[in-house]
Enzyme design. Structure first.
Site, PDB file in Angstrom:
ATOM      1  CG  HIS A  29      56.649  96.963  25.532  1.00 10.11           C
ATOM      2  ND1 HIS A  29      56.688  98.255  25.058  1.00 10.11           N
ATOM      3  CD2 HIS A  29      57.634  96.852  26.447  1.00 10.11           C
ATOM      4  CE1 HIS A  29      57.659  98.902  25.690  1.00 10.11           C
ATOM      5  NE2 HIS A  29      58.253  98.073  26.537  1.00 10.11           N
TER       6      HIS A  29
ATOM      7  CD1 TRP B 267      66.003 102.354  26.611  1.00 13.59           C
ATOM      8  CD2 TRP B 267      68.003 103.271  26.942  1.00 13.59           C
ATOM      9  NE1 TRP B 267      66.386 102.038  27.882  1.00 13.59           N
ATOM     10  CE2 TRP B 267      67.617 102.589  28.122  1.00 13.59           C
ATOM     11  CE3 TRP B 267      69.226 103.917  26.916  1.00 13.59           C
ATOM     12  CZ2 TRP B 267      68.411 102.552  29.260  1.00 13.59           C
ATOM     13  CZ3 TRP B 267      70.014 103.877  28.047  1.00 13.59           C
ATOM     14  CH2 TRP B 267      69.609 103.202  29.214  1.00 13.59           C
TER      15      TRP B 267
END
Length: 99
Positions: free
Chosen positions: A15, A70
């Site tokens: 992230h 994903w």
């Protein structure tokens, strides 16, 4: 959402290096503020997301970009067969806002 045990540092790293095109897609879809928190002992993730009244967030899961993200994250967190992260909706219990 949850993390697989021992994956907190990798989740943060991914992230911290979020793909610029994904960050841009989220902003363009109407995200105003998005935060993810970790309950370390439980490996539980809690996300809050604020969006504009007019948004297109419901369209993101169908995009190739979101599918790619994903798939990229699937090895470090429990996921559905389509690679989307397993998550549960939380029941609101209390809210205090400034008038």
């Amino acid at each position: 959402m949850n993390l697989n045990p021992g994956q907190a540092a990798e989740y943060r790293r991914r992230h911290d290096e979020i793909w610029p095109e994904l960050a841009q897609a989220l902003l363009e879809a109407g995200v105003v503020d998005y935060r993810i928190f970790l309950d370390e002992p439980a490996n539980a993730l809690f996300a809050t997301l604020t969006h504009e009244d007019a948004h297109s967030l419901d369209e993101l899961p169908g995009t190739a970009l979101m599918q790619r993200w994903w798939n990229f994250m699937q090895d470090i967190m429990p996921s559905h067969p389509d690679a989307s992260p397993i998550s549960v909706d939380l029941l609101p219990m209390f809210e205090l806002t400034r008038p």
